[in-house]
Design a protein around this motif. Structure first.
Motif, PDB file in Angstrom:
ATOM      1  N   ASN A  40      33.602  40.937  43.039  1.00 45.21           N
ATOM      2  CA  ASN A  40      34.515  40.664  41.912  1.00 45.21           C
ATOM      3  C   ASN A  40      35.709  39.843  42.352  1.00 45.21           C
ATOM      4  OD1 ASN A  40      33.218  41.774  39.821  1.00 45.21           O
ATOM      5  ND2 ASN A  40      34.242  43.755  39.918  1.00 45.21           N
ATOM      6  N   SER A  41      36.276  40.226  43.511  1.00 42.78           N
ATOM      7  CA  SER A  41      37.505  39.539  43.922  1.00 42.78           C
ATOM      8  C   SER A  41      37.202  38.096  44.291  1.00 42.78           C
ATOM      9  CB  SER A  41      38.214  40.277  45.061  1.00 42.78           C
ATOM     10  OG  SER A  41      37.448  40.207  46.213  1.00 42.78           O
ATOM     11  N   ILE A  42      35.988  37.824  44.786  1.00 41.03           N
ATOM     12  CA  ILE A  42      35.633  36.431  45.088  1.00 41.03           C
ATOM     13  C   ILE A  42      35.494  35.645  43.782  1.00 41.03           C
ATOM     14  CG2 ILE A  42      33.803  34.923  45.991  1.00 41.03           C
ATOM     15  CD1 ILE A  42      33.392  36.981  48.200  1.00 41.03           C
ATOM     16  N   GLU A  43      34.819  36.270  42.797  1.00 44.39           N
ATOM     17  CA  GLU A  43      34.638  35.576  41.516  1.00 44.39           C
ATOM     18  C   GLU A  43      35.979  35.368  40.809  1.00 44.39           C
ATOM     19  OE1 GLU A  43      31.652  37.479  39.121  1.00 44.39           O
ATOM     20  OE2 GLU A  43      30.235  37.285  40.792  1.00 44.39           O
ATOM     21  N   ASP A  44      36.797  36.460  40.780  1.00 43.80           N
ATOM     22  CA  ASP A  44      38.089  36.352  40.095  1.00 43.80           C
ATOM     23  C   ASP A  44      39.053  35.427  40.828  1.00 43.80           C
ATOM     24  OD1 ASP A  44      37.038  38.103  38.373  1.00 43.80           O
ATOM     25  OD2 ASP A  44      38.131  39.867  39.079  1.00 43.80           O
ATOM     26  N   GLY A  45      38.954  35.456  42.141  1.00 42.68           N
ATOM     27  CA  GLY A  45      39.928  34.678  42.908  1.00 42.68           C
ATOM     28  C   GLY A  45      39.380  33.342  43.373  1.00 42.68           C
ATOM     29  N   MET A  46      38.358  32.869  42.676  1.00 39.75           N
ATOM     30  CA  MET A  46      37.717  31.615  43.088  1.00 39.75           C
ATOM     31  C   MET A  46      38.739  30.476  43.147  1.00 39.75           C
ATOM     32  SD  MET A  46      34.791  30.655  44.085  1.00 39.75           S
ATOM     33  CE  MET A  46      33.424  31.581  43.440  1.00 39.75           C
ATOM     34  N   GLY A  47      39.615  30.444  42.139  1.00 41.02           N
ATOM     35  CA  GLY A  47      40.643  29.398  42.105  1.00 41.02           C
ATOM     36  C   GLY A  47      41.537  29.498  43.337  1.00 41.02           C
ATOM     37  N   ASN A  48      41.947  30.732  43.650  1.00 37.45           N
ATOM     38  CA  ASN A  48      42.820  30.925  44.822  1.00 37.45           C
ATOM     39  C   ASN A  48      42.119  30.512  46.104  1.00 37.45           C
ATOM     40  OD1 ASN A  48      44.789  31.927  43.214  1.00 37.45           O
ATOM     41  ND2 ASN A  48      44.285  34.085  43.569  1.00 37.45           N
ATOM     42  N   ILE A  49      40.823  30.875  46.189  1.00 35.71           N
ATOM     43  CA  ILE A  49      40.051  30.501  47.375  1.00 35.71           C
ATOM     44  C   ILE A  49      40.037  28.980  47.502  1.00 35.71           C
ATOM     45  CG2 ILE A  49      37.714  30.475  48.391  1.00 35.71           C
ATOM     46  CD1 ILE A  49      37.359  33.305  47.166  1.00 35.71           C
ATOM     47  N   GLY A  50      39.850  28.323  46.335  1.00 39.94           N
ATOM     48  CA  GLY A  50      39.842  26.854  46.322  1.00 39.94           C
ATOM     49  C   GLY A  50      41.162  26.292  46.817  1.00 39.94           C
ATOM     50  N   VAL A  51      42.261  26.874  46.315  1.00 41.22           N
ATOM     51  CA  VAL A  51      43.581  26.391  46.726  1.00 41.22           C
ATOM     52  C   VAL A  51      43.773  26.603  48.228  1.00 41.22           C
ATOM     53  CG1 VAL A  51      46.067  26.775  46.492  1.00 41.22           C
ATOM     54  CG2 VAL A  51      44.610  26.742  44.457  1.00 41.22           C
ATOM     55  N   LEU A  52      43.430  27.809  48.691  1.00 42.22           N
ATOM     56  CA  LEU A  52      43.614  28.112  50.113  1.00 42.22           C
ATOM     57  C   LEU A  52      42.793  27.171  50.987  1.00 42.22           C
ATOM     58  CD1 LEU A  52      43.597  32.026  50.035  1.00 42.22           C
ATOM     59  CD2 LEU A  52      45.545  30.543  50.469  1.00 42.22           C
ATOM     60  N   LYS A  53      41.538  26.943  50.567  1.00 44.84           N
ATOM     61  CA  LYS A  53      40.682  26.033  51.335  1.00 44.84           C
ATOM     62  C   LYS A  53      41.247  24.618  51.300  1.00 44.84           C
ATOM     63  CE  LYS A  53      36.231  28.155  51.864  1.00 44.84           C
ATOM     64  NZ  LYS A  53      34.819  27.909  51.967  1.00 44.84           N
ATOM     65  N   ALA A  54      41.749  24.241  50.102  1.00 45.63           N
ATOM     66  CA  ALA A  54      42.259  22.885  49.940  1.00 45.63           C
ATOM     67  C   ALA A  54      43.476  22.641  50.830  1.00 45.63           C
ATOM     68  CB  ALA A  54      42.627  22.640  48.475  1.00 45.63           C
ATOM     69  N   ILE A  55      44.317  23.689  51.005  1.00 43.81           N
ATOM     70  CA  ILE A  55      45.522  23.467  51.818  1.00 43.81           C
ATOM     71  C   ILE A  55      45.269  23.747  53.296  1.00 43.81           C
ATOM     72  CG2 ILE A  55      47.120  23.842  49.901  1.00 43.81           C
ATOM     73  CD1 ILE A  55      47.666  26.635  50.993  1.00 43.81           C
ATOM     74  N   GLY A  56      44.014  24.024  53.635  1.00 42.87           N
ATOM     75  CA  GLY A  56      43.695  24.056  55.049  1.00 42.87           C
ATOM     76  C   GLY A  56      43.321  25.399  55.647  1.00 42.87           C
ATOM     77  N   TYR A  57      43.248  26.436  54.824  1.00 43.56           N
ATOM     78  CA  TYR A  57      42.786  27.719  55.370  1.00 43.56           C
ATOM     79  C   TYR A  57      41.302  27.614  55.700  1.00 43.56           C
ATOM     80  CZ  TYR A  57      46.966  30.489  54.338  1.00 43.56           C
ATOM     81  OH  TYR A  57      48.228  31.020  54.343  1.00 43.56           O
ATOM     82  N   THR A  58      40.906  28.186  56.840  1.00 47.30           N
ATOM     83  CA  THR A  58      39.483  28.169  57.183  1.00 47.30           C
ATOM     84  C   THR A  58      38.803  29.358  56.502  1.00 47.30           C
ATOM     85  OG1 THR A  58      39.826  29.551  59.104  1.00 47.30           O
ATOM     86  CG2 THR A  58      39.945  27.164  59.453  1.00 47.30           C
ATOM     87  N   SER A  59      37.478  29.254  56.414  1.00 46.28           N
ATOM     88  CA  SER A  59      36.709  30.363  55.814  1.00 46.28           C
ATOM     89  C   SER A  59      36.975  31.641  56.574  1.00 46.28           C
ATOM     90  CB  SER A  59      35.216  30.047  55.858  1.00 46.28           C
ATOM     91  OG  SER A  59      34.944  28.954  55.036  1.00 46.28           O
ATOM     92  N   ARG A  60      37.116  31.510  57.912  1.00 46.82           N
ATOM     93  CA  ARG A  60      37.329  32.700  58.729  1.00 46.82           C
ATOM     94  C   ARG A  60      38.654  33.384  58.356  1.00 46.82           C
ATOM     95  NH1 ARG A  60      36.717  32.455  65.161  1.00 46.82           N
ATOM     96  NH2 ARG A  60      34.580  32.120  64.543  1.00 46.82           N
ATOM     97  N   GLN A  61      39.681  32.550  58.105  1.00 49.17           N
ATOM     98  CA  GLN A  61      40.980  33.130  57.739  1.00 49.17           C
ATOM     99  C   GLN A  61      40.890  33.842  56.387  1.00 49.17           C
ATOM    100  OE1 GLN A  61      43.109  29.415  58.282  1.00 49.17           O
ATOM    101  NE2 GLN A  61      44.503  30.401  59.729  1.00 49.17           N
ATOM    102  N   ILE A  62      40.174  33.207  55.463  1.00 47.53           N
ATOM    103  CA  ILE A  62      40.036  33.824  54.133  1.00 47.53           C
ATOM    104  C   ILE A  62      39.213  35.110  54.244  1.00 47.53           C
ATOM    105  CG2 ILE A  62      39.137  33.501  51.797  1.00 47.53           C
ATOM    106  CD1 ILE A  62      39.736  30.473  52.199  1.00 47.53           C
ATOM    107  N   LEU A  63      38.110  35.034  55.020  1.00 45.63           N
ATOM    108  CA  LEU A  63      37.279  36.228  55.241  1.00 45.63           C
ATOM    109  C   LEU A  63      38.110  37.342  55.879  1.00 45.63           C
ATOM    110  CD1 LEU A  63      33.810  34.997  56.542  1.00 45.63           C
ATOM    111  CD2 LEU A  63      34.243  36.432  54.569  1.00 45.63           C
ATOM    112  N   SER A  64      38.939  36.944  56.859  1.00 43.63           N
ATOM    113  CA  SER A  64      39.764  37.947  57.555  1.00 43.63           C
ATOM    114  C   SER A  64      40.676  38.660  56.574  1.00 43.63           C
ATOM    115  CB  SER A  64      40.637  37.285  58.616  1.00 43.63           C
ATOM    116  OG  SER A  64      39.819  36.582  59.495  1.00 43.63           O
ATOM    117  N   SER A  65      41.245  37.884  55.628  1.00 45.14           N
ATOM    118  CA  SER A  65      42.160  38.524  54.678  1.00 45.14           C
ATOM    119  C   SER A  65      41.417  39.505  53.789  1.00 45.14           C
ATOM    120  CB  SER A  65      42.881  37.477  53.830  1.00 45.14           C
ATOM    121  OG  SER A  65      42.021  36.970  52.837  1.00 45.14           O
ATOM    122  N   ILE A  66      40.149  39.146  53.464  1.00 47.33           N
ATOM    123  CA  ILE A  66      39.345  40.063  52.620  1.00 47.33           C
ATOM    124  C   ILE A  66      39.007  41.314  53.424  1.00 47.33           C
ATOM    125  CG2 ILE A  66      37.138  40.347  51.420  1.00 47.33           C
ATOM    126  CD1 ILE A  66      37.248  37.344  50.764  1.00 47.33           C
TER     127      ILE A  66
END
Lengths: 778, 253
Positions: A283-309
């Motif tokens: 759910n949080s991935i689906e709901d936060g898809m926009g945020n994930i996009g923003v984070l990825k766009a500004i340079g966060y790696t998948s690993r960093q995003i995964l780590s936060s989850i």
């Protein structure tokens, strides 16, 4: 870390639900593991601390000779022996709990100097009097006694009045399920009693300590081999042998079973938590898809995003795990009380860092693993995809229940539509409801069979459920007595049913003897049949595995100096006597001792109280009867401790079941309302009332709740007995036939169903607060 | 004589947030006539949508009366309003808000089945209306995400009129559509208005406003101007456009 905390704050209710689940799981897991790992060392420590005997052998003084001492003293590994005079009451009666218990009693002189099993009082009165008695601690924890209470022993027609001056702690004769209880009297009272009782009740106890106490069963076995005539089941020469390992098994068996149930239930809660995490991550991935996009766009790696989850769940699991472990220490005194009640020993709670650590690490490992697996798709999402709201996830393949064609109520159809489009969520609820229903049924069936309809529970102990046992004197004619008792009014049936000790292929085995096993009410043979002819025998599966013989094989049975070969016709099971039991017919027994006639008559009554019947028989045949025993009362007393423990287990399981159902539905429905807020707003706008929407939400969960409840019910109906058999297999149970009380199962299923509906309605009431306008514009 | 279908008296709507109050509608007295195509215009924050949702019973006014076809909406509970809406009001939203997980036909029936007891008749009617707005049979089983914006909004209109509402409310129905789609949607509005359907529509768009016969201009929560534009006609469109432009210029638009 900041991202993780922000994620937790964002999904507060999900985080709180998960926190509660993990707290419960950690608590149950920690309690279960602590009890399982600490119970045996605790018992062993108590044996050493109390200097209790590793082997104790009791007999009447007439049967005693110095050869026994010599055997024990010279036995390899024995470090110390002691011989002491005691008063030995076979089948004394006293009140215990709410009923009268009949048990063997060994009464010691409290002032005797002894180095094995010295008197250790947990509580005592400050003043002493002539009729003081010291009784085991279980009398306080389970028997309902307190210091200063009067205590009456009824034995062979005499009544001995005492008052409880202290509670003693002992590992070897401290509870009712050992078959013999240890009392101590001050010297004067002891000598008075010893003078008063008949000669056969003046006994001797031989106690031995060994280098390795695990060798104690072997010592006892070798003792009975060396002196076979001593354990002959004859009432005139009563001999009882106990070793500390047998006692440990008996004392810790129930506790270990309860702890295993707690760990199993903890596993269910962990499973539920993992499913909730999967749901939450998805759910949080689906709901936060926009945020994930923003984070990825500004340079966060998948690993960093995964780590936060992952980190948010690690934070929750760590805090909840610590809370659960802290809570387990708060609740441990309650379990300590149950352990004291079942073992008669004072439970000393220790801080077990290793187990605490294992509990938390296990939970964190599972949570990280599941979170990683659920969140891994973040790696595959491109920033541009995420910014556009993710890959379209709707499936257009099927429009379930098209309104144009389907008949039925509109709201029902809409509810079913929404059920069918939420497959993942439904699978989650289905698994959770099934598991909880199964657990609830398991605990209720266990309680029903231990507390309500005890037949099957008693059967696994190998007890024949007659009402009264009449023990005939050896010089009386048992056959005549049997026929006479049969003629008494209100007597339905009488069976001779003896328990003797024989050796089968060199193994000492408790063996039942009766004329015709088909006339007994409890058939403990689960494979094959009981013996019919004189050359047949049934053996328990534990004996079968010990001597490596099965149905169709012949075994050598030794009784006294006689040996005969018998054909094994069936395999039986019994929790009593550590599962080491066998059965011979009377004709079969007479092959070994032609004069054998048996002494125990089991009487089945109808329309008369056990007490009245016992009085009647004692008056009529007083000189021919050694003892009478109220079997119902005895069973009631002895199962009392199990009833309390199983009730506690059922209470825990049912409470947690209710809590989890409430939390899961709260979590899911809240998520549904948030996710479908606009949809509900539109529906309100076009004229759906709050109640209609609440019903739609609640009804949409009913099919999956029903399926879960039905599946749990079916699993509970068919698998409770196999699961309990597995749980009790160490105790000697191979196949269990606990009564699966269908009304109880139906009641549980209906209760969970109704609970789910009511909770759904209550949680979905939050829609009421939101106006159509608010839903659309928020 | 044309009947008044909605009449408000001293209608107020106030929003509170963080201790401050925002008076969005201030003592509005307004009468809307049956069969009219009323356009509500105004700058952002003037209270257009708030007025629309108050008139339609989607939101409760803070103060004042709303008489809708002889019923006082201000006294209705939320559920009474819901029942009232399903029978007497239709809604078309800017964001369309079709139900994502339902087919085109089911979206329409979800609203229709709330009122109609005769399913066969209703299905027939839904299909006819869909055809009328240009949604052909091959699209009836599609999901909203498979439609173009214009198509989806036309389905939205059918859903709104399936129960023959007394008034059709529309909140910037062409706001999210391209020019071609807008025209097709506006044609549907004009068409149903011609057949007698009362419409109240909020818009910023001149082209949309031209479809109405009356334009009410809101400013700071009060009626600042009220223009009788006359019925829409392709022939007189230029003249009406000039009239509207002049009116809006006066309003300071």
């Amino acid at each position: 870390m900041k991202l993780a905390l922000a994620n937790i704050r964002k999904g507060k209710s999900a985080a709180v639900s998960l926190f509660i689940f993990i707290t419960i799981a950690a608590m149950l897991l920690n309690i279960g593991l602590m009890v399982i790992t600490q119970m045996n060392p605790f018992f062993d420590r108590k044996v050493e601390e109390l200097r209790d005997p590793h082997v104790a052998i009791m007999m009447d003084q007439a049967s005693y000779h110095s050869g026994y001492d010599e055997f024990l003293t010279n036995y390899s590994g024995v470090t110390k022996t002691e011989t002491e005079e005691i008063v030995m009451m076979n089948l004394a009666k006293f009140n215990y709990g709410s009923s009268e218990l009949t048990s063997s009693v060994a009464i010691f002189n409290a002032e005797n100097s002894r180095s094995i099993g010295p008197l250790k009082l947990i509580e005592k009165l400050d003043t002493s009097s002539a009729n003081d008695i010291f009784v085991p601690y279980s009398f306080k924890t389970d028997g309902g006694y307190k210091l200063g209470d009067s205590f009456t022993i009824r034995y062979l027609g005499a009544v001995y009045e005492y008052h409880i001056a202290g509670f003693l702690e002992t590992t070897i004769m401290g509870t009712t399920n050992i078959g013999v209880m240890k009392f101590m009297l001050p010297e004067r009272a002891f000598l008075t009693l010893a003078d008063h009782v008949d000669d056969s009740s003046n006994g001797i106890i031989l106690s031995a300590l060994m280098k390795e106490k695990t060798e104690s069963p072997k010592l006892l076995n070798d003792f009975t081999k060396r002196f076979p005539q001593t354990i002959a089941g004859e009432t005139s020469s009563y001999v009882l042998g106990l070793d500390t390992e047998i006692v440990k098994n008996v004392s810790t068996l129930t506790i270990n079973i309860i702890a295993t149930i707690l760990v199993a239930f903890a596993a269910i809660i962990v499973l539920i938590s993992l499913i909730v995490i999967t749901f939450r991550v998805s759910n949080s991935i689906e709901d936060g898809m926009g945020n994930i996009g923003v984070l990825k766009a500004i340079g966060y790696t998948s690993r960093q995003i995964l780590s936060s989850i992952i980190l948010q769940f690690i934070v929750i699991v760590f805090c909840a795990g610590a809370a659960g472990i802290a809570l387990s220490y708060v609740l441990m005194p309650f379990f300590g009380g149950a352990i004291s009640s079942l073992s008669g020993l004072v439970w000393l709670q220790e801080f077990d860092v290793l187990i605490n650590f294992v509990s938390i690490i296990l939970l964190i490992f599972l949570v990280v693993l599941v979170t990683l697996l659920s969140a891994f798709r973040v790696r595959r999402i491109l920033p541009v995809e995420a910014l556009r709201g993710g890959i379209q996830t709707h499936s257009f393949r099927k429009n379930y229940f098209p309104l144009e064609k389907e008949r039925g109520n509109l709201h029902f159809l809409l509810a079913i539509k929404s059920t069918l489009i939420n497959a993942k969520q439904n699978i989650m609820i289905f698994i959770i409801i099934s598991a909880l229903t199964l657990a609830a049924i398991f605990s209720a069936v266990l309680y029903y069979n231990v507390a309500s309809d005890k037949t099957a529970f008693i059967n696994i102990f190998g007890t024949e459920p007659a009402n009264v046992m009449v023990n005939v004197r050896p010089d009386a004619d048992t056959g005549d007595m049997l026929n006479d008792i049969k003629k008494i009014d209100h007597v339905k049936n009488v069976n001779l049913f003896d328990l003797i000790t024989v050796k089968i292929d060199d193994q000492t085995v408790y063996t039942n003897v009766t004329h015709d096993y088909s006339k007994l009410e409890n058939n403990i043979v689960y494979d094959g049949r009981q013996p019919i002819h004189e050359n047949e025998i049934s053996i328990s599966w534990i004996v079968s595995s010990q001597i490596n013989k099965g149905i169709g094989d012949t075994v050598e049975v030794e009784y006294g100096s006689e040996k005969k070969r018998y054909l094994v016709t069936g395999l039986s099971q019994s929790v009593g006597n550590l599962g080491q039991v066998a059965a011979l017919t009377m004709d079969g027994m007479q092959q070994l001792q032609s004069t054998y006639k048996g002494t125990s008559l089991y009487v089945y009554l109808d329309g008369i109280s056990n007490k009245d019947f016992m009085n009647k028989v004692e008056q009529q045949y007083g000189d021919q009867i050694a003892k009478t025993l109220d079997i119902d009362d005895n069973i009631e007393t002895q199962t009392g401790m199990y009833t309390a423990a199983v009730f506690a287990v059922m209470l825990i399981v049912l409470t947690i079941t209710v809590l989890v159902v409430v939390l899961i539905l709260y979590l899911v429905i809240k998520t549904v309302i948030i996710k479908r807020k606009k949809e509900f707003g539109v529906m309100k706008a076009i004229g759906y009332t709050t109640l209609q929407l609440m019903n739609q939400i609640s009804i949409s969960f009913l099919p999956v709740v029903t399926a879960g409840v039905v599946m749990g019910g079916i699993l509970g109906y068919f698998f409770t007995n196999p699961m309990l058999s597995l749980l009790l297999s160490n105790a000697g149970v191979k196949r269990l036939d606990f009564t699966i009380h269908l009304p109880t199962i139906l009641l549980i299923c209906i209760a969970i169903f109704v609970l789910a509906y009511v909770v759904s309605m209550l949680v979905s009431r939050r829609i009421k607060k939101i106006s159509a306008y608010g839903l659309i514009t928020e | 004589m044309t009947k008044t279908i909605i009449r408000t008296e001293k209608l107020c709507k106030t929003f509170s947030s963080g201790g401050t109050q925002q008076h969005v509608l201030k003592n509005l007295d307004i009468s809307l006539l049956e069969g009219d195509f009323t356009i509500i215009m105004g700058s952002s924050g003037s209270g257009k949508s708030t007025l629309l949702y108050a008139l339609s019973g989607m939101d409760q006014p803070t103060l004042g009366e709303i008489d809708f076809a002889g019923k006082s909406l201000a006294k209705f509970s939320n559920d009474q309003l819901a029942v009232f809406r399903r029978k007497h009001c239709g809604f078309v939203f800017q964001q369309i808000y079709l139900l994502d997980n339902m087919s085109v036909l089911d979206n329409v029936l979800t609203s229709g089945l709330l009122v109609s007891k005769n399913k066969r008749e209703l299905v027939q009617k839904a299909k006819e209306l869909l055809k009328q707005v240009g949604i052909e049979e091959n699209s009836w089983a599609k999901f909203p995400a498979q439609l173009s914006g214009g198509e989806a909004q036309r389905v939205g209109i059918v859903r709104a009129i399936i129960n023959k509402p007394k008034v059709l409310f529309a909140d910037e129905p062409t706001g999210a559509l391209n020019s071609a789609s807008s025209d097709s949607v506006l044609d549907v509005f004009t068409d149903i208005n011609t057949k007698g359907q009362s419409i109240v529509l909020v818009t910023h768009d001149l082209k949309t406003a031209l479809r109405g016969n009356r334009v009410i201009y809101l400013k700071d929560g009060v009626i600042y101007g009220d223009l009788q534009l006359g019925a829409f006609s392709e022939n007189k469109n230029l003249e009406r456009l000039e009239k509207l432009k002049h009116f809006l210029a006066e309003m300071g638009w």
